[in-house]
Scaffold this motif. Structure first.
Motif, PDB file in Angstrom:
ATOM      1  N   ASP A 262      43.336  35.381  57.825  1.00  0.00           N
ATOM      2  CA  ASP A 262      42.111  34.591  58.003  1.00  0.00           C
ATOM      3  C   ASP A 262      41.164  34.740  56.814  1.00  0.00           C
ATOM      4  O   ASP A 262      40.000  34.381  56.889  1.00  0.00           O
ATOM      5  CB  ASP A 262      41.396  34.983  59.296  1.00  0.00           C
ATOM      6  N   ASP A 263      41.674  35.294  55.704  1.00  0.00           N
ATOM      7  CA  ASP A 263      40.935  35.430  54.447  1.00  0.00           C
ATOM      8  C   ASP A 263      39.880  36.532  54.488  1.00  0.00           C
ATOM      9  O   ASP A 263      39.038  36.609  53.598  1.00  0.00           O
ATOM     10  CB  ASP A 263      40.291  34.106  54.027  1.00  0.00           C
ATOM     11  N   ARG A 264      39.900  37.386  55.492  1.00  0.00           N
ATOM     12  CA  ARG A 264      39.081  38.590  55.441  1.00  0.00           C
ATOM     13  C   ARG A 264      39.758  39.602  54.522  1.00  0.00           C
ATOM     14  O   ARG A 264      40.949  39.509  54.233  1.00  0.00           O
ATOM     15  CB  ARG A 264      38.901  39.198  56.837  1.00  0.00           C
TER      16      ARG A 264
ATOM     17  N   ARG B 155      33.579  36.704  50.525  1.00  0.00           N
ATOM     18  CA  ARG B 155      35.006  36.430  50.336  1.00  0.00           C
ATOM     19  C   ARG B 155      35.211  35.706  49.003  1.00  0.00           C
ATOM     20  O   ARG B 155      36.184  35.961  48.292  1.00  0.00           O
ATOM     21  CB  ARG B 155      35.545  35.598  51.504  1.00  0.00           C
ATOM     22  N   ILE B 156      34.277  34.806  48.671  1.00  0.00           N
ATOM     23  CA  ILE B 156      34.337  34.148  47.357  1.00  0.00           C
ATOM     24  C   ILE B 156      34.233  35.192  46.250  1.00  0.00           C
ATOM     25  O   ILE B 156      34.970  35.167  45.259  1.00  0.00           O
ATOM     26  CB  ILE B 156      33.200  33.116  47.220  1.00  0.00           C
TER      27      ILE B 156
ATOM     28  N   GLU C 277      32.148  37.678  55.496  1.00  0.00           N
ATOM     29  CA  GLU C 277      31.254  36.528  55.305  1.00  0.00           C
ATOM     30  C   GLU C 277      31.733  35.693  54.122  1.00  0.00           C
ATOM     31  O   GLU C 277      32.256  36.225  53.134  1.00  0.00           O
ATOM     32  CB  GLU C 277      29.806  36.975  55.062  1.00  0.00           C
ATOM     33  N   PHE C 278      31.541  34.385  54.201  1.00  0.00           N
ATOM     34  CA  PHE C 278      32.156  33.452  53.260  1.00  0.00           C
ATOM     35  C   PHE C 278      31.785  33.760  51.812  1.00  0.00           C
ATOM     36  O   PHE C 278      32.654  33.805  50.931  1.00  0.00           O
ATOM     37  CB  PHE C 278      31.753  32.014  53.614  1.00  0.00           C
ATOM     38  N   ARG C 279      30.505  33.980  51.533  1.00  0.00           N
ATOM     39  CA  ARG C 279      30.103  34.158  50.124  1.00  0.00           C
ATOM     40  C   ARG C 279      30.703  35.418  49.520  1.00  0.00           C
ATOM     41  O   ARG C 279      31.023  35.461  48.329  1.00  0.00           O
ATOM     42  CB  ARG C 279      28.578  34.190  49.992  1.00  0.00           C
TER      43      ARG C 279
END
Length: 283
Positions: A143-145, A102-103, A98-100
């Protein structure tokens, strides 16, 4: 390693939490498989049950942390609410997508690689006590996972939510077990009794499942009572409410006694089931 078919001690009823994820209870012969209640993270290895902590005694520190933060220190810690309980010394594989979060991972990889794993469910919300997860290995995909291997470190108690965006950050105090009134010898004896019950539960469970009844290996592996009590709690898979209660205890003796009672109840049940199987082999 998970201990199968755990029956909680009567003291479990004193929990303020209500059951959410059902334990693998022998009184419920056909428990439903646990669905993934948290869409933000999966365990890396698909063959494992969702949120299954597969730990070995070698994952646990043989001594208390040296140079650990003091219990009166207040620090800010990013939080990762999950429907599982992480114990000090336990190994936890995760997949972050999930994006947050990953941040959060990008930030952690540039700082100290530590975040707070805290138990949460849709019924009672988020617990106040959790455990620090330290990233010991990670893999970033195209894919940034992220695939992570984390190890449980210090326990903490949330005192204040500092920020909620883009992810939770809380002010926390560190938790340590208080010195026990019993002597070290008594505590060591209690830990050995818990280990004996664990071995008996595993042996009988193997017998009921048609597996060889070979001698169970040394489960304690020279662990001191406190880290051993965390190891035992980490094997109570499928019973996160009970695990959370064990994590929150600040006395090793109390934690070991509670685990001993749970294991004794489980052993009594398995002994009865084994006797029935001897009389009625086809049942």
């Amino acid at each position: 390693m998970a201990l199968p078919q755990l029956l909680h001690s009567p003291s479990s009823s004193s929990l303020t939490h209500k059951p959410y994820l059902k334990p693998n209870n022998p009184l419920n012969p056909n428990p439903k498989s646990l669905s993934n209640p948290h869409p933000l993270v999966h365990h890396h290895q698909r063959q494992r049950k969702p949120y299954s902590l597969r730990c070995s005694a070698s994952s646990f520190s043989e001594k208390h942390h040296t140079g650990s933060p003091q219990s009166d220190d207040v620090v800010e810690l990013p939080l990762f609410p999950l429907p599982l309980v992480l114990f000090p010394g336990a190994i936890l594989p995760l997949q972050i997508f999930e994006f947050r979060y990953r941040i959060m991972m990008h930030t952690l990889l540039q700082t100290d690689l530590r975040f707070g794993v805290i138990y949460s469910d849709s019924t009672t919300g988020t617990a106040d006590v959790g455990c620090v997860g330290e990233v010991v290995k990670h893999e970033r995909l195209v894919d940034d996972r992220f695939f992570l291997i984390c190890k449980g470190q210090e326990r903490f108690r949330v005192t204040k939510i500092a920020r909620t965006k883009p992810y939770l950050v809380a002010e926390v105090n560190w938790l340590e077990d208080r010195p026990s009134g019993n002597g070290e010898e008594d505590l060591d004896t209690l830990a050995n009794e818990v280990e004996t019950y664990m071995k008996d539960v595993i042996r009988l469970s193997n017998r009921l499942n048609g597996k060889p009844e070979k001698e169970v290996q040394d489960l304690r592996r020279n662990l001191f009572p406190t880290p051993f009590s965390f190891f035992v709690g980490s094997t109570f898979e499928g019973a996160p409410r009970e695990q959370q209660a064990l994590l929150e205890l600040e006395d090793t003796t109390t934690r070991l006694k509670r685990e001993k009672e749970t294991l004794r109840n489980t052993l009594n049940y398995l002994s009865a089931a084994s006797a029935v199987k001897d009389v009625f082999p086809s049942s």
